[in-house]
Each structure stands twice: as C-alpha cells, then as structure tokens.
Motif scaffolding. Structure first.
Motif, PDB file in Angstrom:
ATOM      1  N   ALA A 130       1.188  -1.250   0.108  1.00 45.54           N
ATOM      2  CA  ALA A 130       0.042  -0.084  -0.175  1.00 45.54           C
ATOM      3  C   ALA A 130       0.880   0.750  -0.164  1.00 45.54           C
ATOM      4  N   LEU A 131       2.223   1.343   1.115  1.00 46.33           N
ATOM      5  CA  LEU A 131       2.826   2.386   0.747  1.00 46.33           C
ATOM      6  C   LEU A 131       3.400   2.961  -0.447  1.00 46.33           C
ATOM      7  N   LYS A 132       4.224   1.878  -1.454  1.00 42.98           N
ATOM      8  CA  LYS A 132       4.904   1.702  -2.066  1.00 42.98           C
ATOM      9  C   LYS A 132       3.971   2.226  -3.471  1.00 42.98           C
ATOM     10  N   ALA A 133       3.190   1.314  -3.981  1.00 43.69           N
ATOM     11  CA  ALA A 133       1.672   2.433  -4.218  1.00 43.69           C
ATOM     12  C   ALA A 133       0.842   3.714  -4.590  1.00 43.69           C
ATOM     13  N   ALA A 134       1.232   3.749  -3.177  1.00 44.79           N
ATOM     14  CA  ALA A 134       0.840   5.422  -2.743  1.00 44.79           C
ATOM     15  C   ALA A 134       1.519   6.297  -3.327  1.00 44.79           C
ATOM     16  N   LYS A 135       2.692   6.141  -2.851  1.00 47.88           N
ATOM     17  CA  LYS A 135       3.672   7.068  -3.002  1.00 47.88           C
ATOM     18  C   LYS A 135       4.184   6.748  -5.017  1.00 47.88           C
ATOM     19  N   VAL A 136       3.945   6.053  -5.786  1.00 45.55           N
ATOM     20  CA  VAL A 136       3.576   6.397  -7.010  1.00 45.55           C
ATOM     21  C   VAL A 136       2.952   6.915  -7.868  1.00 45.55           C
ATOM     22  N   ALA A 137       1.258   6.308  -7.322  1.00 47.48           N
ATOM     23  CA  ALA A 137       0.090   7.092  -7.696  1.00 47.48           C
ATOM     24  C   ALA A 137      -0.612   7.465  -7.052  1.00 47.48           C
ATOM     25  N   GLY A 138      -0.748   8.172  -5.701  1.00 44.35           N
ATOM     26  CA  GLY A 138      -1.483   8.547  -4.760  1.00 44.35           C
ATOM     27  C   GLY A 138      -2.556   7.784  -4.214  1.00 44.35           C
ATOM     28  N   PRO A 139      -3.562   7.886  -4.049  1.00 43.72           N
ATOM     29  CA  PRO A 139      -5.247   7.798  -3.920  1.00 43.72           C
ATOM     30  C   PRO A 139      -5.359   7.036  -5.269  1.00 43.72           C
ATOM     31  N   ALA A 140      -4.630   7.146  -6.916  1.00 42.93           N
ATOM     32  CA  ALA A 140      -5.593   6.117  -7.257  1.00 42.93           C
ATOM     33  C   ALA A 140      -4.671   4.765  -7.437  1.00 42.93           C
ATOM     34  N   SER A 141      -4.077   4.294  -6.629  1.00 40.55           N
ATOM     35  CA  SER A 141      -3.190   3.566  -6.860  1.00 40.55           C
ATOM     36  C   SER A 141      -4.361   1.851  -6.263  1.00 40.55           C
ATOM     37  N   LEU A 142      -5.661   2.777  -5.813  1.00 45.00           N
ATOM     38  CA  LEU A 142      -6.556   1.814  -5.495  1.00 45.00           C
ATOM     39  C   LEU A 142      -7.129   1.814  -7.258  1.00 45.00           C
TER      40      LEU A 142
END
Length: 546
Positions: free
Chosen positions: A41-53
């Motif tokens: 979750a942390l790695k994805a959020a750093k790259v895509a923000g909320p769109a990491s969902l």
C-alpha cells in the motif's frame, strides 16, 4: 504410522497425494499474503497517490485472467512443478525448461527475500536493534548476526519441507489463518479510529501522476503482493483430488486476497496524516516507513495493534518463505525429472520428497542473503520474473487445447480463446511497466539458464536425452528480445529508457507485439503425437481421467 509412498511401480518412490482443497487454497492464499501486504500500500501510494486503488483493481483483473488459465491447466495436467511442465507438453523439452527456469528464478528468490523482509521489520523494534544487530546501518543488508538468524529460518523451512508436503500444508494452514486475520483486524481498527475522507483527493487530486502512475505502481509492490495463486498448481502432483480442487483453490484464494488488499489500501490512505500529503505523495508517512501500519496504529491510539503487526511482520513473510522454498524445490524436481537439469534433482526419497531439489533451494537461498540489492529492488526483479512465468501458461493452454483436444478438462476457462491472449498481453504489459533496467537483467539470467541447459545435455547419456524441437521454441527468443527492445524505447523504469514511444502508443505497441507472438507461438506448438508422447511419460504422475 507413515503411509506408504504411492507408486505405479513396486518400490518406486512417488509424490504423495495427500493435500486436499483447503490445503491447496491455503497454500495459494498464504503465498498471496506475505510481506507484500505490509509494504504494498505504501509503495503504490507513493507512485500513484489515491489512484493506487485503481492499480490494485487492474492487477486483480490481470491476475484473475491468468489464474483462470492456470486453473484449467492445473486441473487437466496435475503435476508437481506445473508451471515448468505445461510448456514442456506443448513445446518440448526446451520450451519446458524456459518456462521452468523463469519460474524457478522467481520462486528461489522469494524465500530469502521474505526472510530478509521479516528481519528488516523486526529491526524496527528497539530491543531487537540493540541486542540482535540484524542489519547494517541503513537497514538494507544483513550483518553476520542477521545472516545467522536468516540461515536458521531457512533451515527450519528446509526441515519442514523434507518431512513432507502434508506437514508443509498443515503448518501453512495454521499460519494463513493468522495472516488473514491480522490484515482484516488492521482494516477495522484504522477505519474506525483514524479515517480522513479528504485524503483521497489530497496532494494533487485522486490521480496526481495520471494513468502513468497507475501503471507504474504495479511493479513496485502491487503485482508482487497479489502473485502466488499458482502455488496450488505447483503442488498438483500431491493433491488428493486435483481435477476438482485445484481450480476452486486458485479462484477462492484470488478472491479473498483481492478483497483484503483493496481494503488495506483504503485503510492506509484514509489513515494518513493529511499534512503529510497536502502537497504531494512523495513521503506519505514520515516515520516507520518499513512498518507503516504499525506507525499508523500507534498514531491512532491503538498501540496494542502495533505489537500484533510487528509479530505479523515476522509470521507473514516467514510463512510465505516457507512455501516458496517448497515451490522452488518442486520446480527443480520437475526439471531434473525432464533431464534438463541434473537428474539427481528429479529423484525422490522413500517418503516421496524431492530431497536434493529442496537442498538446492536452501543453498541458493543462502547465496541470496549476500549483499545484493535492497528488498524493494528485488521485488521489481521478482515481479518481472513472475510475469514471464505467467506468460507461458496462456500459450500453453491454447496449444494444448488444439493438440490434445480429447483430454478431459474438469475446469474449462470461460471464453478461453479470448482469455488466453488477453492473459499473455497482460503479462507482457507488467514486464514493460517494470522497466528496461530490470528487464535486461532478467534476460541475462535466462541466457545463463540456457547455458546450464546445454551443459546438462552434454553431461547426460544420449539415451537419456529427450529430443529438442528447436522450431517449436523459435518464438521465445524473438518474444524476449522484442520485450527488451520495447522496454528500452519505452517510458517506464528508473534508468536506461529512451522514452521514445509516446504515451499510450507505447501500450499499443506492447499489445500488438504480444498478440503477434501469441498466435505465432500457438501455431509452432509440437504435433499431437509429440504431446501425447510427452503425456505418456508423465502417466505415473497424472491422475487417470474419466
């Protein structure tokens, strides 16, 4: 009382068919939920923000597509190390080695990576840091003490695998219950105590990095987190009722894993301090970044949950490492049995356990603890290798449908002639999104494997060598070379890319190239007679179909 080893020939050791549906499902689910849930979750959020969902949803769709393909193959051809054996049936001994080698690279690296993740999490605890001295300054490589503890864990995994697959599945089943319960508890606590709806539009909006960020998030931890469903296939030769249980186990594990990871990402984003993401998502959590959920739990006033999370930071990765040591040994066993690696690896003990293959996985795992790249870098390498492994399944499924049409398929993937090429395209997109810097390194490892294949053939008696159908695998080097070239011209990764392909058109290039290779590969599959001959060699392991 120890049950006799199953065999079709008196006195010949054979893999024990002792694992039921829940054992298979827990093996897949236990592989899906490892260290990835604590960091993904942390790695994805750093790259895509909320769109990491959206990254998680996209990955779930991709993995579901590939899971359905593996479900059909695993039920129709239930053999140990299935990801190595399916391409062997469709493309001969060299095709099987190519698929098996990338699968082995992925699996043999995962056990030590998960063990190292456990130790890195535990190093966040003050007492552990002061008394055990597990990591060098910077927290990336193991000290002598850390290496000793890591080796002890690997040794425990090895002993459990040597005892037999029944103990492996039973010990894993107990672990998986914990591994699922803790993430669910974390979601409930964070959503109820610390949830900020405004976080989903903070730091530049819902998608601060646009579609590029959504795609780029996949290789940094999202695909790594959701991969692992194929573990039920790898144990196909040890399943009590593979025709019925393998497909159900894979699909059930994928559904549970996807739901858990989506809820975790929602809880993670909603629990962040709004001030930390007001401007951007470069550093959404300022402390405890290697144990972000424990930090968030503490900030939410649930310090007791932080202790549980640190315990889980050991249990989840260690449990997954246990499984992958077993998986890598089944793959090397399969390749040893096919005589594409030393034949000793294909031998079983009187208990029906591939002893030499398990010991090889232990030795290679120990080597992996040397100061190689960080856990985060290795995740991208494993992701690329995983996508390559998955890509062999869709072409094999359609090729075997055409060359072995009379075989009973207890589970038949829906719309297979659409699903299979879509799965191949999806796997290649993951490879592309990983970037050139990772892709070319994986290709070098594949070349090394080919050299080992040639050495194994040169040292094998001519009478024991299976003939190589070179024409059937001509698509493989074209495919791999093409993906390296596209990655070099493309827009993803952190080094070496020319960014010559325009946004979106780069994806069109990957899709078109993948479809051309897919249909060419299906056309090049070996003849029906050769497929049947290959199946005949596996008769001892395959369950008789009605």
């Amino acid at each position: 009382m120890v049950k006799p080893v199953q065999s079709t020939k008196a006195g010949t050791p054979h893999l024990r068919r002792s694992v039921g549906f829940y054992g298979l499902m827990f093996v897949s689910l236990g592989s899906i939920i490892g260290s990835g849930w604590l960091l993904g979750a942390l790695k994805a959020a750093k790259v895509a923000g909320p769109a990491s969902l959206l990254s998680w949803v996209l990955t779930a769709v991709i993995m579901a597509t590939l899971a359905l393909v593996h479900a059909e193959l695993g039920a129709a051809y239930p053999m140990a190390g299935g990801t190595a054996r399916f391409p062997a049936l469709a493309y001969g001994v060299l095709g099987g080695f190519a698929g098996g080698w990338v699968a082995w690279l992925q699996a043999v690296a995962l056990a030590p990576v998960e063990v190292e993740a456990s130790l890195q999490y535990l190093d966040n605890i003050t007492w552990v840091k002061q008394h055990l001295n597990l990591l060098h300054t910077g927290g990336e490589t193991l000290t002598a003490s850390g290496f000793a503890w890591a080796s002890l864990l690997m040794l425990v995994f090895t002993v459990i695998n040597l005892v037999g697959v029944k103990l492996l599945s039973e010990s894993n089943s107990a672990t998986v219950i914990w591994k699922v319960a803790v993430p669910v508890l974390t979601v409930v606590v964070l959503l109820s105590l610390r949830f900020h709806p405004g976080n989903f539009t903070a730091g530049g909006g819902f998608a601060p990095s646009g579609a590029h960020g959504v795609f780029a998030a996949l290789p940094v931890g999202v695909v790594f987190a959701l991969q692992g469903f194929e573990q039920a296939v790898q144990l196909g030769g040890e399943s009590r009722n593979p025709q019925k249980d393998i497909s159900r186990a894979i699909i059930t594990a994928m559904v549970i894993g996807t739901i858990v990871y989506l809820l975790l990402e929602i809880a993670f984003i909603g629990s962040l301090d709004p001030a930390s993401i007001a401007k951007n998502w470069d550093n959404p959590i300022t402390q405890g970044s290697f144990g972000p959920y424990a930090t968030l739990a503490t900030l939410a006033g649930a310090g007791w949950l932080a202790y549980i999370l640190y315990a889980d930071a050991f249990v989840s990765p260690a449990g997954t490492g246990l499984l992958y040591l077993g998986t890598s040994s089944r793959l090397s066993y399969a390749m040893g049995k096919e005589r594409v690696l030393p034949k000793q690896l294909g031998k079983l003990s009187v208990r029906g356990v591939p002893v030499w293959a398990i010991l090889l996985s232990f030795v290679v795992g120990e080597i992996m603890f040397l100061p190689f790249p960080s856990w985060q870098d290795l995740v991208e390498v494993i992701t690329s290798a995983t996508a390559l492994m998955y890509a062999f399944a869709p072409v094999s499924m359609i090729a075997l449908r055409k060359r072995d049409p009379e075989r009973t398929r207890p589970y038949r993937a829906p719309a297979g002639h659409v699903l299979a090429p879509a799965g191949f395209v999806a796997a290649n997109l993951i490879i592309y999104w990983t970037g050139f810097e990772i892709t070319w390194k994986i290709m070098i490892a594949i070349v090394v494997g080919f050299v080992l294949f040639l050495i194994a053939r040169a040292t094998t008696k001519p009478a024991d060598r299976l003939p190589v159908d070179w024409k059937a695998v001509t698509w493989v080097p074209v495919w791999l070379g093409g993906m390296v070239l596209i990655a070099w011209l493309g827009r993803y990764g952190d080094g070496g890319e020319l960014k010559a392909l325009p946004e979106w058109w780069d994806l069109v290039v990957v899709i078109v190239f993948s479809l051309v290779v897919f249909y060419w590969a299906v056309a090049l599959a070996v003849s029906t007679d050769k497929v049947r001959a290959a199946i005949e060699r596996e008769t001892e392991e395959l369950v008789a179909h009605g």
